[in-house]
Design an enzyme around this catalytic site. Structure first.
Site, PDB file in Angstrom:
ATOM      1  N   CYS A  33       0.820  -1.218   0.000  1.00 56.90           N
ATOM      2  CA  CYS A  33       0.000   0.000   0.000  1.00 56.90           C
ATOM      3  C   CYS A  33       0.854   1.268   0.000  1.00 56.90           C
ATOM      4  CB  CYS A  33      -0.946   0.017   1.198  1.00 56.90           C
ATOM      5  SG  CYS A  33      -0.084   0.069   2.775  1.00 56.90           S
ATOM      6  N   CYS A 102      -2.453  -3.758   8.460  1.00 55.59           N
ATOM      7  CA  CYS A 102      -2.004  -2.407   8.811  1.00 55.59           C
ATOM      8  C   CYS A 102      -1.410  -2.391  10.219  1.00 55.59           C
ATOM      9  CB  CYS A 102      -3.160  -1.420   8.745  1.00 55.59           C
ATOM     10  SG  CYS A 102      -4.132  -1.541   7.229  1.00 55.59           S
TER      11      CYS A 102
HETATM   12 FE1  FES Z   1      -1.533   0.553   4.239  1.00 53.32          FE
HETATM   13 FE2  FES Z   1      -3.338   0.377   6.086  1.00 53.32          FE
HETATM   14  S1  FES Z   1      -3.665   0.314   3.976  1.00 53.32           S
HETATM   15  S2  FES Z   1      -1.250   0.411   6.358  1.00 53.32           S
END
Ligand code: FES
Length: 134
Positions: A33, A102
């Site tokens: 991400c 996360c």
């Molecule tokens: Fe990247 Fe939550 S989506 S840490």
């Protein structure tokens, strides 16, 4: 998607910032991400007396950063290493399953910061030993 506790911590995060000249400094990222988390620590006699975080990330990343830093203040470095992402999520009363990854950032950032602290401490000890024998 998030429970009230997570939203409350996200809206009012504690321990935001960077400690100047930290005893421990750890930065980790999630390659998928792109989110990044940095945790800095002030440590006296192996006890974490202050912890701050900077997080470029989602709601879960910020809520877990705040909660994780809150949970390690006052603990020894070894006790802090036992603060896993599962314990942080428990403290937040849960995260959506797709957001569990996360919380791993917080655990890893703590581990990195403590690793940095231990490395600095070992360096200092070897320097002081060298000094003693010169
Ligand atoms: Fe990247 Fe939550 S989506 S840490």
């Amino acid at each position: 998607m998030y429970n009230e506790k997570v939203l409350e911590v996200f809206a009012n995060p504690k321990h935001v910032g960077v400690i100047e000249n930290p005893d421990g400094d750890g930065t980790v990222g999630n390659a998928t991400c792109g989110d990044i988390m940095r945790i800095t620590l002030k440590i006296e006699n192996d006890i974490i007396v202050d912890a701050k975080f900077q997080t470029f990330g989602c709601t879960a990343a910020i809520a877990t950063s705040s909660t994780a830093t809150d949970m390690i203040i006052g603990k020894t470095v070894d006790q802090a290493l036992e603060v896993t992402n599962a314990k942080v999520v428990e403290e937040l009363q849960g995260l959506p399953p797709q957001k569990m990854h996360c919380s791993v950032l917080a655990e890893e950032a703590i581990q990195e910061a403590i690793k940095d602290y231990k490395a600095k401490k070992n360096n200092q000890q070897s320097v002081s030993k060298e000094t003693r024998f010169v």
